[in-house]
Write an enzyme that holds these catalytic residues in place. Structure first.
Site, mmCIF file in Angstrom:
data_model
loop_
_atom_site.group_PDB
_atom_site.id
_atom_site.type_symbol
_atom_site.label_atom_id
_atom_site.label_comp_id
_atom_site.label_asym_id
_atom_site.label_seq_id
_atom_site.Cartn_x
_atom_site.Cartn_y
_atom_site.Cartn_z
ATOM 1 N N HIS A 235 0.859 -1.185 0.000
ATOM 2 C CA HIS A 235 0.000 0.000 0.000
ATOM 3 C C HIS A 235 0.892 1.231 0.000
ATOM 4 C CE1 HIS A 235 -2.778 3.024 1.582
ATOM 5 N NE2 HIS A 235 -3.736 2.255 1.120
ATOM 6 N N ASP B 89 -11.231 1.139 -1.085
ATOM 7 C CA ASP B 89 -10.362 2.091 -0.382
ATOM 8 C C ASP B 89 -11.143 2.842 0.690
ATOM 9 O OD1 ASP B 89 -7.918 3.136 0.309
ATOM 10 O OD2 ASP B 89 -7.560 4.169 -1.589
HETATM 11 C C1 VNL Z 1 -5.893 8.505 1.226
HETATM 12 C C2 VNL Z 1 -6.385 7.625 0.292
HETATM 13 C C3 VNL Z 1 -5.137 8.034 2.289
HETATM 14 C C4 VNL Z 1 -6.152 6.266 0.460
HETATM 15 C C5 VNL Z 1 -4.909 6.691 2.451
HETATM 16 O O1 VNL Z 1 -4.195 6.163 3.475
HETATM 17 C C6 VNL Z 1 -5.423 5.803 1.515
HETATM 18 C C7 VNL Z 1 -6.167 9.917 1.071
HETATM 19 C C8 VNL Z 1 -3.679 6.995 4.467
HETATM 20 O O2 VNL Z 1 -7.028 10.274 0.223
HETATM 21 O O3 VNL Z 1 -5.568 10.720 1.781
HETATM 22 O O4 VNL Z 1 -5.220 4.499 1.705
HETATM 23 MN MN MN Z 2 -5.854 2.672 0.661
#
Ligand code: VNL
Ligand code: MN
Length: 341
Positions: A178, A301
């Site tokens: 990730h 997500d």
């Molecule tokens: C965000 C998107 C952040 C997907 C994430 O993990 C993620 C974001 C901190 O839009 O900030 O998995």
């Molecule tokens: Mn994510």
């Protein structure tokens, strides 16, 4: 829900947190540092409302289940949200990874048809990480592992991490890479314009990580290792022809180890991708053509992306019914050892 297609929807990149990890990320946010992750960590863990994300990250069994029901989502494959434990010192990271895994196992135990789990580990201590990986598969039958890209600016091609890759391969559990914000050397131009995270930097970071692993020979050493990339493969497969061509030159120049296969062959053999946060039918079509429908998995997500449009995207994708079944659940069942029902 009633007018939705009757299909088992398994979402494969769904984030959660626990109060202890959130509190420790609050400490990180208040400690001076250079990491580009501090922008997001500060916004979520050191602000009044956590940008609206903290509450849904901490809630697993209430609102999350309601949203899943409302949208016909059968299962979340849960993972501790980025940056996981990777910004903590090694001891804190090991302790909190174990705690997060134990909590995750409790939730999976209470809702075995609704939640599966990717376990965390602390790459800061590779041998202890490998032991934790063994423990959670033996004890909890965890479905795979989650790592949030680099750790202290180092990547999984570094031999210090071989115990982790060896454990994943031996346990037959996929490692999901990730994003987190890019390592210090990559981060500079991504500090402005909101480019520090999902808008751009996350993809640069993880695609770079994947290419390093391929070119570094990781998959000659660990031929059965499985890696999952989100966000439509972070676009790595778009570049495969050029990577194949140029990697030969790099090998001939002695700048890279000689590989047994072409980079594209490792990508097709050792990687799967998910659709998290990338709801483009054009990109999906390209991905299926490039990698095969057997290598593409659906993801939302959550809670960073809303659920309804992610379902709508996949329900309305112009693909065959058989491919939709693979992407919605069949591939997830195979790759992540989820019982087919
Ligand atoms: C965000 C998107 C952040 C997907 C994430 O993990 C993620 C974001 C901190 O839009 O900030 O998995
Ligand atoms: Mn994510």
């Amino acid at each position: 829900m009633s007018n939705r297609l009757p299909v088992r929807r398994i979402a494969t990149e769904e984030a959660f947190s626990i109060p202890e990890v959130a509190a420790q990320l609050g400490v990180v946010a208040r400690t001076p540092g250079t990491s580009l992750d501090l922008i997001l960590v500060n916004n979520i863990y050191n602000s009044a409302d956590g940008m609206g994300f903290l509450e849904p990250l901490l809630d697993i069994e209430q609102e999350r289940l309601r949203i899943m029901d409302e949208n016909g989502v059968a299962m979340h494959l849960l993972s501790l949200t980025a940056p996981g434990v990777q910004m903590f010192d090694a001891d804190t990271a090991c302790e909190l990874a174990t705690l997060a895994n134990d909590r995750l196992a409790e939730v999976m135990g209470r809702h075995p048809t609704r939640f599966a789990g990717l376990a965390s580990f602390a790459p800061q201590a590779p041998k202890r990480a490998a032991r934790e990986m063994q423990r959670v598969v033996d004890k909890y039958k965890m479905n795979g592992f989650m790592i949030n890209s680099h750790t202290n600016n180092e990547y999984l091609d570094n031999p210090k991490y071989w115990p982790i890759l060896e454990a994943a391969e031996a346990l037959d559990r996929c490692i999901y890479i990730h994003p987190r914000a890019p390592s210090d050397g990559l981060a500079g131009p991504m500090r402005e314009y909101g480019m520090d995270s999902a808008l751009w930097a996350y993809g640069v970071e993880v695609s770079t990580h994947a290419v390093r692993m391929i070119l570094g020979g990781v998959f000659d050493r660990f031929p059965k290792l499985k890696i999952c990339l989100g966000h439509m493969g972070e676009a790595v497969h778009f570049w495969l022809w050029r990577i194949d061509f140029m990697s030969l030159r790099a090998q001939q120049q002695g700048r890279a180890p000689k590989l047994k296969l072409k980079p594209s062959e490792y990508f097709k053999r050792n990687f799967v991708i998910t659709t998290s946060g990338q709801e483009s039918h054009l990109a999906l079509d390209f991905s299926i053509k490039a990698l095969g429908a057997g290598n593409v998995l659906w993801a939302i997500d959550y809670p960073y992306q809303p659920t309804a449009p992610a379902v709508e995207f996949m329900d309305s994708a112009p693909i065959s019914a058989a491919d939709r079944e693979k992407i919605y659940h069949g591939n997830a069942e195979r790759v992540f050892h989820i019982d087919a029902t």
